[in-house]
Design an enzyme around this catalytic site. Sequence first.
Site, PDB file in Angstrom:
ATOM      1  N   ILE A  32     -15.019 128.105  45.149  1.00  0.00           N
ATOM      2  CA  ILE A  32     -16.094 128.515  44.246  1.00  0.00           C
ATOM      3  C   ILE A  32     -15.596 129.498  43.170  1.00  0.00           C
ATOM      4  O   ILE A  32     -16.202 129.644  42.113  1.00  0.00           O
ATOM      5  CB  ILE A  32     -17.254 129.144  45.069  1.00  0.00           C
ATOM      6  CG1 ILE A  32     -18.577 129.048  44.318  1.00  0.00           C
ATOM      7  CG2 ILE A  32     -16.943 130.569  45.498  1.00  0.00           C
ATOM      8  CD1 ILE A  32     -19.788 129.374  45.188  1.00  0.00           C
ATOM      9  N   ASN A  88      -4.800 133.106  54.496  1.00  0.00           N
ATOM     10  CA  ASN A  88      -5.039 134.532  54.680  1.00  0.00           C
ATOM     11  C   ASN A  88      -5.533 134.758  56.097  1.00  0.00           C
ATOM     12  O   ASN A  88      -6.407 134.031  56.578  1.00  0.00           O
ATOM     13  CB  ASN A  88      -6.079 135.030  53.676  1.00  0.00           C
ATOM     14  CG  ASN A  88      -5.565 134.950  52.253  1.00  0.00           C
ATOM     15  OD1 ASN A  88      -4.429 135.340  51.971  1.00  0.00           O
ATOM     16  ND2 ASN A  88      -6.374 134.414  51.352  1.00  0.00           N
ATOM     17  N   HIS A 101      -8.823 128.301  56.905  1.00  0.00           N
ATOM     18  CA  HIS A 101      -8.700 127.409  55.740  1.00  0.00           C
ATOM     19  C   HIS A 101      -7.353 127.610  55.071  1.00  0.00           C
ATOM     20  O   HIS A 101      -6.801 128.706  55.054  1.00  0.00           O
ATOM     21  CB  HIS A 101      -9.829 127.659  54.727  1.00  0.00           C
ATOM     22  CG  HIS A 101      -9.999 129.096  54.333  1.00  0.00           C
ATOM     23  ND1 HIS A 101     -10.655 130.008  55.137  1.00  0.00           N
ATOM     24  CD2 HIS A 101      -9.602 129.779  53.233  1.00  0.00           C
ATOM     25  CE1 HIS A 101     -10.658 131.183  54.540  1.00  0.00           C
ATOM     26  NE2 HIS A 101     -10.015 131.079  53.381  1.00  0.00           N
ATOM     27  N   HIS A 103      -5.609 127.489  51.400  1.00  0.00           N
ATOM     28  CA  HIS A 103      -5.818 127.431  49.954  1.00  0.00           C
ATOM     29  C   HIS A 103      -4.721 126.537  49.386  1.00  0.00           C
ATOM     30  O   HIS A 103      -3.539 126.773  49.647  1.00  0.00           O
ATOM     31  CB  HIS A 103      -5.655 128.812  49.307  1.00  0.00           C
ATOM     32  CG  HIS A 103      -6.693 129.815  49.698  1.00  0.00           C
ATOM     33  ND1 HIS A 103      -7.738 130.162  48.868  1.00  0.00           N
ATOM     34  CD2 HIS A 103      -6.842 130.559  50.812  1.00  0.00           C
ATOM     35  CE1 HIS A 103      -8.484 131.081  49.455  1.00  0.00           C
ATOM     36  NE2 HIS A 103      -7.961 131.349  50.643  1.00  0.00           N
TER      37      HIS A 103
HETATM   38  P1  DGP Z   1     -10.226 133.926  51.918  1.00  0.00           P
HETATM   39  O1  DGP Z   1     -10.097 135.211  51.140  1.00  0.00           O
HETATM   40  O2  DGP Z   1      -8.878 133.383  52.287  1.00  0.00           O
HETATM   41  O3  DGP Z   1     -11.161 134.050  53.104  1.00  0.00           O
HETATM   42  O4  DGP Z   1     -10.846 132.883  50.908  1.00  0.00           O
HETATM   43  C1  DGP Z   1     -12.154 132.417  50.952  1.00  0.00           C
HETATM   44  C2  DGP Z   1     -12.376 131.590  49.731  1.00  0.00           C
HETATM   45  O5  DGP Z   1     -13.602 130.901  49.891  1.00  0.00           O
HETATM   46  C3  DGP Z   1     -12.503 132.388  48.435  1.00  0.00           C
HETATM   47  O6  DGP Z   1     -11.435 132.049  47.549  1.00  0.00           O
HETATM   48  C4  DGP Z   1     -13.835 131.966  47.834  1.00  0.00           C
HETATM   49  C5  DGP Z   1     -14.231 130.762  48.652  1.00  0.00           C
HETATM   50  N1  DGP Z   1     -15.651 130.671  48.915  1.00  0.00           N
HETATM   51  C6  DGP Z   1     -16.438 131.623  49.452  1.00  0.00           C
HETATM   52  N2  DGP Z   1     -17.696 131.183  49.568  1.00  0.00           N
HETATM   53  C7  DGP Z   1     -17.691 129.900  49.113  1.00  0.00           C
HETATM   54  C8  DGP Z   1     -18.707 128.903  48.984  1.00  0.00           C
HETATM   55  O7  DGP Z   1     -19.875 129.087  49.323  1.00  0.00           O
HETATM   56  N3  DGP Z   1     -18.317 127.714  48.452  1.00  0.00           N
HETATM   57  C9  DGP Z   1     -17.026 127.459  48.068  1.00  0.00           C
HETATM   58  N4  DGP Z   1     -16.771 126.262  47.555  1.00  0.00           N
HETATM   59  N5  DGP Z   1     -16.045 128.374  48.180  1.00  0.00           N
HETATM   60  C10 DGP Z   1     -16.378 129.583  48.696  1.00  0.00           C
END
Ligand code: DGP
Length: 120
Positions: A32, A88, A101, A103
């Site tokens: 996002i 992370n 997850h 990235h």
């Molecule tokens: P981390 O810092 O590794 O936990 O990354 C989490 C990622 O998830 C961050 O880059 C933004 C993404 N993210 C958070 N909420 C949402 C969401 O509701 N939808 C999507 N598509 N991504 C999200």
Amino acid sequence: MSADCIFCKIIKRELDADIVYEDEYAVAFKDINPAAPVHILIVPREHIPTIMDVEKSNEKLIGHLHLVANEVARAFKLGKKGYRLVINCGADAGQIVFHLHLHLLGGRPLLQTIAKGRGV
Ligand code: DGP
């Protein structure tokens, strides 16, 4: 599944996301808040909070997530120029969503840093 997990909700289609890949074990969707022209999150359907929580029984799943990442990278034409995979783990690494997850970042030269942030 965890009732209050954002990524579980995306997997269950209770929350919208731009899903680019899915199979029996994994789902991939656009981040996002992208830090690169291509920024895809690859998540297991199983709710595992962090990479520290994986067990021996998850060994194949962790390999599978990487194969999915490669497939997504190919689909986004990153195979030749390259890309970065980041996991992370925990607060100090900046993990904000506690559902494991990967990235997948690409589409521009990435700085030679192991840090996350916008400079990845
Ligand atoms: P981390 O810092 O590794 O936990 O990354 C989490 C990622 O998830 C961050 O880059 C933004 C993404 N993210 C958070 N909420 C949402 C969401 O509701 N939808 C999507 N598509 N991504 C999200």
